[in-house]
Design a protein around this motif. Sequence first.
Motif, PDB file in Angstrom:
ATOM      1  N   SER A  31       0.840  -1.194   0.000  1.00  0.00           N
ATOM      2  CA  SER A  31       0.000   0.000   0.000  1.00  0.00           C
ATOM      3  C   SER A  31       0.875   1.243   0.000  1.00  0.00           C
ATOM      4  O   SER A  31       2.006   1.231   0.492  1.00  0.00           O
ATOM      5  N   THR A  50      -4.260   0.443  -1.900  1.00  0.00           N
ATOM      6  CA  THR A  50      -3.684  -0.860  -1.589  1.00  0.00           C
ATOM      7  C   THR A  50      -3.015  -1.445  -2.831  1.00  0.00           C
ATOM      8  O   THR A  50      -3.146  -0.927  -3.947  1.00  0.00           O
ATOM      9  N   SER A  51      -2.344  -2.569  -2.628  1.00  0.00           N
ATOM     10  CA  SER A  51      -1.704  -3.235  -3.759  1.00  0.00           C
ATOM     11  C   SER A  51      -2.732  -3.696  -4.779  1.00  0.00           C
ATOM     12  O   SER A  51      -2.443  -3.785  -5.973  1.00  0.00           O
ATOM     13  N   CYS A  95       5.594   4.590   1.748  1.00  0.00           N
ATOM     14  CA  CYS A  95       5.390   3.166   1.517  1.00  0.00           C
ATOM     15  C   CYS A  95       6.350   2.408   2.430  1.00  0.00           C
ATOM     16  O   CYS A  95       7.560   2.656   2.394  1.00  0.00           O
TER      17      CYS A  95
END
Length: 109
Positions: A31, A50-51, A95
């Motif tokens: 994220s 988010t990813s 991050c």
Amino acid sequence: HLVESGGGSVQAGGSLRLSCAASGSGFGVNSVGWFRRAPGREREWVAGITSGGLTHYADSAKGRFFISRDDNKNTVYLQMDSLKPEDTAVYYCSCLAAWGQGTQVTVSS
């Protein structure tokens, strides 16, 4: 290593797109958040992604700011529309506890 860019000076109602470029591996599976610090104020969270691409926004950003990511470019963006003078701040991306140097956004009335 994170590097923000895209800040500048605009009039109220204007738009800016900030970029957060990452070097190294692992960016795409984590994220990323955008934060800001206005003069005399604590740093505050603005938006996150988010990813998997799920997005979240602070109340102050909802409906005006839009976060997105391009993992092929290792970059996360923050599109900021309908800017207000109270959006004036240094904007940072983060991050995994890494932070960029920030980019200044100044909105004049």
